[in-house]
Design a protein around this motif. Structure first.
Motif, PDB file in Angstrom:
ATOM      1  N   LEU A   1       0.836  -1.195   0.000  1.00  0.00           N
ATOM      2  CA  LEU A   1       0.000   0.000   0.000  1.00  0.00           C
ATOM      3  C   LEU A   1       0.868   1.240   0.000  1.00  0.00           C
ATOM      4  N   SER A   2       0.323   2.330  -0.518  1.00  0.00           N
ATOM      5  CA  SER A   2       1.036   3.601  -0.449  1.00  0.00           C
ATOM      6  C   SER A   2       1.044   4.077   1.008  1.00  0.00           C
ATOM      7  N   PRO A   3       1.915   5.000   1.363  1.00  0.00           N
ATOM      8  CA  PRO A   3       1.952   5.471   2.752  1.00  0.00           C
ATOM      9  C   PRO A   3       0.590   6.043   3.165  1.00  0.00           C
ATOM     10  N   PRO A   4       0.216   5.849   4.436  1.00  0.00           N
ATOM     11  CA  PRO A   4      -1.102   6.311   4.872  1.00  0.00           C
ATOM     12  C   PRO A   4      -1.197   7.833   4.906  1.00  0.00           C
ATOM     13  N   THR A   5      -2.388   8.329   4.617  1.00  0.00           N
ATOM     14  CA  THR A   5      -2.648   9.765   4.716  1.00  0.00           C
ATOM     15  C   THR A   5      -3.344  10.101   6.029  1.00  0.00           C
ATOM     16  N   ALA A   6      -3.884   9.101   6.702  1.00  0.00           N
ATOM     17  CA  ALA A   6      -4.550   9.314   7.984  1.00  0.00           C
ATOM     18  C   ALA A   6      -4.402   8.041   8.818  1.00  0.00           C
ATOM     19  N   THR A   7      -4.216   8.213  10.115  1.00  0.00           N
ATOM     20  CA  THR A   7      -4.082   7.064  11.008  1.00  0.00           C
ATOM     21  C   THR A   7      -4.870   7.294  12.286  1.00  0.00           C
ATOM     22  N   PHE A   8      -5.316   6.199  12.882  1.00  0.00           N
ATOM     23  CA  PHE A   8      -6.016   6.237  14.166  1.00  0.00           C
ATOM     24  C   PHE A   8      -5.676   4.953  14.903  1.00  0.00           C
ATOM     25  N   SER A   9      -5.357   5.090  16.178  1.00  0.00           N
ATOM     26  CA  SER A   9      -5.029   3.919  16.989  1.00  0.00           C
ATOM     27  C   SER A   9      -5.538   4.144  18.399  1.00  0.00           C
ATOM     28  N   ILE A  10      -6.062   3.099  19.001  1.00  0.00           N
ATOM     29  CA  ILE A  10      -6.542   3.200  20.373  1.00  0.00           C
ATOM     30  C   ILE A  10      -6.310   1.879  21.092  1.00  0.00           C
ATOM     31  N   MET A  11      -5.913   1.973  22.354  1.00  0.00           N
ATOM     32  CA  MET A  11      -5.737   0.810  23.223  1.00  0.00           C
ATOM     33  C   MET A  11      -6.923   0.796  24.193  1.00  0.00           C
ATOM     34  N   SER A  57     -15.838  -2.127  25.626  1.00  0.00           N
ATOM     35  CA  SER A  57     -14.718  -1.606  24.835  1.00  0.00           C
ATOM     36  C   SER A  57     -14.826  -1.994  23.364  1.00  0.00           C
ATOM     37  N   ALA A  58     -15.337  -3.183  23.090  1.00  0.00           N
ATOM     38  CA  ALA A  58     -15.531  -3.594  21.698  1.00  0.00           C
ATOM     39  C   ALA A  58     -16.514  -2.646  21.012  1.00  0.00           C
ATOM     40  N   ARG A  59     -17.594  -2.299  21.699  1.00  0.00           N
ATOM     41  CA  ARG A  59     -18.563  -1.346  21.144  1.00  0.00           C
ATOM     42  C   ARG A  59     -17.929   0.032  20.993  1.00  0.00           C
ATOM     43  N   LEU A  60     -17.180   0.456  22.008  1.00  0.00           N
ATOM     44  CA  LEU A  60     -16.515   1.750  21.954  1.00  0.00           C
ATOM     45  C   LEU A  60     -15.545   1.822  20.766  1.00  0.00           C
ATOM     46  N   ALA A  61     -14.856   0.737  20.486  1.00  0.00           N
ATOM     47  CA  ALA A  61     -13.914   0.720  19.359  1.00  0.00           C
ATOM     48  C   ALA A  61     -14.619   1.057  18.052  1.00  0.00           C
ATOM     49  N   TRP A  62     -15.749   0.389  17.772  1.00  0.00           N
ATOM     50  CA  TRP A  62     -16.372   0.674  16.480  1.00  0.00           C
ATOM     51  C   TRP A  62     -17.045   2.041  16.464  1.00  0.00           C
ATOM     52  N   LEU A  63     -17.515   2.520  17.620  1.00  0.00           N
ATOM     53  CA  LEU A  63     -18.083   3.870  17.656  1.00  0.00           C
ATOM     54  C   LEU A  63     -17.013   4.926  17.384  1.00  0.00           C
ATOM     55  N   LEU A  64     -15.840   4.762  17.999  1.00  0.00           N
ATOM     56  CA  LEU A  64     -14.752   5.716  17.783  1.00  0.00           C
ATOM     57  C   LEU A  64     -14.236   5.672  16.347  1.00  0.00           C
ATOM     58  N   VAL A  65     -14.127   4.481  15.795  1.00  0.00           N
ATOM     59  CA  VAL A  65     -13.681   4.373  14.401  1.00  0.00           C
ATOM     60  C   VAL A  65     -14.729   4.972  13.465  1.00  0.00           C
ATOM     61  N   ALA A  66     -16.000   4.762  13.746  1.00  0.00           N
ATOM     62  CA  ALA A  66     -17.055   5.362  12.914  1.00  0.00           C
ATOM     63  C   ALA A  66     -16.936   6.887  12.910  1.00  0.00           C
ATOM     64  N   PHE A  73      -6.326  -4.676  24.385  1.00  0.00           N
ATOM     65  CA  PHE A  73      -6.200  -4.870  22.941  1.00  0.00           C
ATOM     66  C   PHE A  73      -6.188  -3.497  22.279  1.00  0.00           C
ATOM     67  N   SER A  74      -5.764  -3.467  21.036  1.00  0.00           N
ATOM     68  CA  SER A  74      -5.780  -2.201  20.305  1.00  0.00           C
ATOM     69  C   SER A  74      -6.437  -2.382  18.952  1.00  0.00           C
ATOM     70  N   VAL A  75      -6.884  -1.267  18.415  1.00  0.00           N
ATOM     71  CA  VAL A  75      -7.414  -1.219  17.056  1.00  0.00           C
ATOM     72  C   VAL A  75      -6.657  -0.103  16.352  1.00  0.00           C
ATOM     73  N   GLN A  76      -6.162  -0.420  15.172  1.00  0.00           N
ATOM     74  CA  GLN A  76      -5.432   0.559  14.374  1.00  0.00           C
ATOM     75  C   GLN A  76      -6.093   0.653  13.004  1.00  0.00           C
ATOM     76  N   VAL A  77      -6.318   1.881  12.558  1.00  0.00           N
ATOM     77  CA  VAL A  77      -6.940   2.108  11.249  1.00  0.00           C
ATOM     78  C   VAL A  77      -6.071   3.095  10.489  1.00  0.00           C
ATOM     79  N   THR A  78      -5.750   2.752   9.252  1.00  0.00           N
ATOM     80  CA  THR A  78      -4.976   3.653   8.401  1.00  0.00           C
ATOM     81  C   THR A  78      -5.682   3.787   7.050  1.00  0.00           C
TER      82      THR A  78
END
Length: 156
Positions: free
Chosen positions: A15-25, A32-41, A81-86
């Protein structure tokens, strides 16, 4: 479901370098599982991904599945656990960007590989089948001796 090999750096196409990133522990709790998808949304909305579109809904479903699995496999041991989105821009020869969603967890790497087949009346065990059906690439790789990372890519 196709078995996914445990290969270090088996991260699908380059993949090309990311233009946006988000990570949360987060702590390994159902909340927390629900919070993860709400924050990513919310983050996807901030990045300009329109809500109520297929790409938005698929991305949120992937986060919910990966976070739910992380909670399920980490909670008894008390691990976080963490969730990372790029977000990766489209290469010059493609029209779509790629969203990479990843959930590294301190679960032994021998838990990577093919997902087990479940009996039809089993109440769980179908989430990664959904991820596989909805994404062009996904997998599980060892990060080190005690950590694995499940990842998926969604097309935007």
């Amino acid at each position: 479901m196709k078995p996914k090999p445990l290969i270090p750096d088996a991260y699908g196409p380059k993949l090309s370098p990311p233009t946006a990133t988000f990570s949360i522990m987060l702590r390994s709790t159902p909340r927390s599982a629900r919070l993860a998808w709400l924050l990513v949304a919310e983050r996807l909305t901030d990045w300009g991904v329109p809500r109520r579109t297929d790409c938005f809904n698929i991305a949120v479903l992937i986060v919910a599945e990966l976070a739910g699995n992380a909670v399920r496999h980490c909670a008894d041991a008390g691990w976080d656990f963490s969730v990372q989105v790029t977000m990766h821009p489209a290469p010059s020869d493609a029209a779509t960007s790629t969203l990479r969603i990843e959930s590294p967890t301190p679960v032994p790497t021998d838990h990577c590989g093919a997902t087990p087949r479940r009996p039809p009346d089993c109440e769980s065990g179908r989430g990664l089948s959904l991820v596989e059906a909805l994404t062009p690439h996904w997998g599980c790789v060892a990060r080190d001796a005690g950590t694995k990372s499940v990842w998926a890519e969604a097309t935007l």
